[in-house]
Scaffold this motif. Sequence first.
Motif, PDB file in Angstrom:
ATOM      1  N   ALA A 121      78.367  69.336 -79.859  1.00  0.00           N
ATOM      2  CA  ALA A 121      76.958  69.559 -79.538  1.00  0.00           C
ATOM      3  C   ALA A 121      76.832  69.843 -78.044  1.00  0.00           C
ATOM      4  CB  ALA A 121      76.135  68.323 -79.904  1.00  0.00           C
ATOM      5  N   MET A 122      75.802  70.564 -77.685  1.00  0.00           N
ATOM      6  CA  MET A 122      75.557  70.876 -76.278  1.00  0.00           C
ATOM      7  C   MET A 122      75.434  69.595 -75.454  1.00  0.00           C
ATOM      8  SD  MET A 122      75.539  73.444 -74.458  1.00  0.00           S
ATOM      9  CE  MET A 122      75.078  74.077 -72.888  1.00  0.00           C
ATOM     10  N   GLU A 123      74.868  68.554 -76.055  1.00  0.00           N
ATOM     11  CA  GLU A 123      74.736  67.268 -75.367  1.00  0.00           C
ATOM     12  C   GLU A 123      76.107  66.680 -75.023  1.00  0.00           C
ATOM     13  OE1 GLU A 123      73.152  68.023 -78.253  1.00  0.00           O
ATOM     14  OE2 GLU A 123      71.124  68.255 -77.486  1.00  0.00           O
ATOM     15  N   ASP A 124      77.090  66.855 -75.927  1.00  0.00           N
ATOM     16  CA  ASP A 124      78.448  66.369 -75.668  1.00  0.00           C
ATOM     17  C   ASP A 124      79.070  67.127 -74.499  1.00  0.00           C
ATOM     18  OD1 ASP A 124      78.256  64.619 -77.841  1.00  0.00           O
ATOM     19  OD2 ASP A 124      79.137  66.074 -79.223  1.00  0.00           O
ATOM     20  N   LEU A 125      78.865  68.429 -74.477  1.00  0.00           N
ATOM     21  CA  LEU A 125      79.382  69.244 -73.377  1.00  0.00           C
ATOM     22  C   LEU A 125      78.724  68.852 -72.065  1.00  0.00           C
ATOM     23  CD1 LEU A 125      81.082  71.579 -72.271  1.00  0.00           C
ATOM     24  CD2 LEU A 125      79.226  73.127 -72.935  1.00  0.00           C
ATOM     25  N   GLN A 126      77.422  68.683 -72.082  1.00  0.00           N
ATOM     26  CA  GLN A 126      76.715  68.286 -70.863  1.00  0.00           C
ATOM     27  C   GLN A 126      77.162  66.919 -70.367  1.00  0.00           C
ATOM     28  OE1 GLN A 126      72.790  68.858 -72.471  1.00  0.00           O
ATOM     29  NE2 GLN A 126      72.559  70.861 -71.478  1.00  0.00           N
ATOM     30  N   ALA A 127      77.441  66.002 -71.276  1.00  0.00           N
ATOM     31  CA  ALA A 127      77.940  64.681 -70.874  1.00  0.00           C
ATOM     32  C   ALA A 127      79.306  64.817 -70.197  1.00  0.00           C
ATOM     33  CB  ALA A 127      78.030  63.757 -72.089  1.00  0.00           C
ATOM     34  N   ALA A 128      80.161  65.677 -70.732  1.00  0.00           N
ATOM     35  CA  ALA A 128      81.479  65.901 -70.114  1.00  0.00           C
ATOM     36  C   ALA A 128      81.321  66.514 -68.724  1.00  0.00           C
ATOM     37  CB  ALA A 128      82.324  66.812 -70.997  1.00  0.00           C
ATOM     38  N   LEU A 129      80.365  67.412 -68.576  1.00  0.00           N
ATOM     39  CA  LEU A 129      80.105  68.014 -67.253  1.00  0.00           C
ATOM     40  C   LEU A 129      79.647  66.945 -66.277  1.00  0.00           C
ATOM     41  CD1 LEU A 129      78.246  71.339 -68.207  1.00  0.00           C
ATOM     42  CD2 LEU A 129      80.688  70.974 -67.838  1.00  0.00           C
ATOM     43  N   ARG A 130      78.743  66.090 -66.712  1.00  0.00           N
ATOM     44  CA  ARG A 130      78.248  65.030 -65.825  1.00  0.00           C
ATOM     45  C   ARG A 130      79.374  64.081 -65.410  1.00  0.00           C
ATOM     46  NH1 ARG A 130      73.960  65.328 -69.491  1.00  0.00           N
ATOM     47  NH2 ARG A 130      74.732  63.508 -70.636  1.00  0.00           N
ATOM     48  N   ARG A 131      80.262  63.754 -66.365  1.00  0.00           N
ATOM     49  CA  ARG A 131      81.405  62.889 -66.022  1.00  0.00           C
ATOM     50  C   ARG A 131      82.290  63.548 -64.963  1.00  0.00           C
ATOM     51  NH1 ARG A 131      81.244  61.905 -71.582  1.00  0.00           N
ATOM     52  NH2 ARG A 131      82.879  63.434 -71.997  1.00  0.00           N
ATOM     53  N   SER A 132      82.266  64.866 -64.914  1.00  0.00           N
ATOM     54  CA  SER A 132      83.059  65.596 -63.919  1.00  0.00           C
ATOM     55  C   SER A 132      82.255  65.878 -62.651  1.00  0.00           C
ATOM     56  CB  SER A 132      83.547  66.925 -64.513  1.00  0.00           C
ATOM     57  OG  SER A 132      84.423  66.678 -65.577  1.00  0.00           O
ATOM     58  N   LEU A 145      88.153  72.073 -74.628  1.00  0.00           N
ATOM     59  CA  LEU A 145      88.329  70.983 -75.576  1.00  0.00           C
ATOM     60  C   LEU A 145      89.826  70.836 -75.809  1.00  0.00           C
ATOM     61  CD1 LEU A 145      87.143  68.888 -77.549  1.00  0.00           C
ATOM     62  CD2 LEU A 145      87.125  70.707 -79.278  1.00  0.00           C
ATOM     63  N   GLU A 146      90.375  69.712 -75.352  1.00  0.00           N
ATOM     64  CA  GLU A 146      91.819  69.484 -75.443  1.00  0.00           C
ATOM     65  C   GLU A 146      92.197  69.050 -76.854  1.00  0.00           C
ATOM     66  OE1 GLU A 146      93.578  70.438 -73.035  1.00  0.00           O
ATOM     67  OE2 GLU A 146      92.288  70.338 -71.274  1.00  0.00           O
ATOM     68  N   GLU A 147      93.501  69.051 -77.125  1.00  0.00           N
ATOM     69  CA  GLU A 147      93.999  68.677 -78.442  1.00  0.00           C
ATOM     70  C   GLU A 147      93.622  67.249 -78.818  1.00  0.00           C
ATOM     71  OE1 GLU A 147      95.894  69.813 -75.926  1.00  0.00           O
ATOM     72  OE2 GLU A 147      97.353  71.260 -76.646  1.00  0.00           O
TER      73      GLU A 147
END
Length: 172
Positions: A121-132, A145-147
């Motif tokens: 979900a876009m929310e999951d991607l945005q959360a990963a961006l925020r963590r970075s 998206l890693e293995e």
Amino acid sequence: MGHLWVPDIPVWEKILRSAVIYLFLLVAFRFTGKRQVGQLTPFDLVVLLIISNVVQNAVIGNDNSLGGGMLGAVVILALNYGLVAFTSRSKSLRRVMAGEPTLLVHNGKVFQERMAREHIAMEDLQAALRRSGIVDIEKVRYAILEENGQISVIQKSASGAGPSPDGGPKVN
């Protein structure tokens, strides 16, 4: 007391049952996608617990002996050890078993079809961006998206998003 240690079913059947269930679950989880492996939600955890209960009888049969349980565990651990050893030596087998990374974002452009295919979900991607430490997707050079189900994020350099020296990541 002997019944406590001796399996109620033949040893070969115990080995076969354990091996078949191990391989079935390995294939099933491999094809459910990377996200399920790396990011267990409460729903995923419930499914995992239910599956473990459902396949329990297929592994143990009508055997509740300690010896049978330990034999099943040894078979599963040995299969896992062997598979890890083979995949560490074979790039093609590793690709089949673990999959390949999937490029989700390149230079700020989100690949929606890949996100949908991987159930991200876009929310999951945005959360990963925020963590970075990134809040603006336009500042993302790569999101992959890693293995293992984790999302790796590489920020654009201050000078722009020119090509990397190695030509960028090799991903789906």
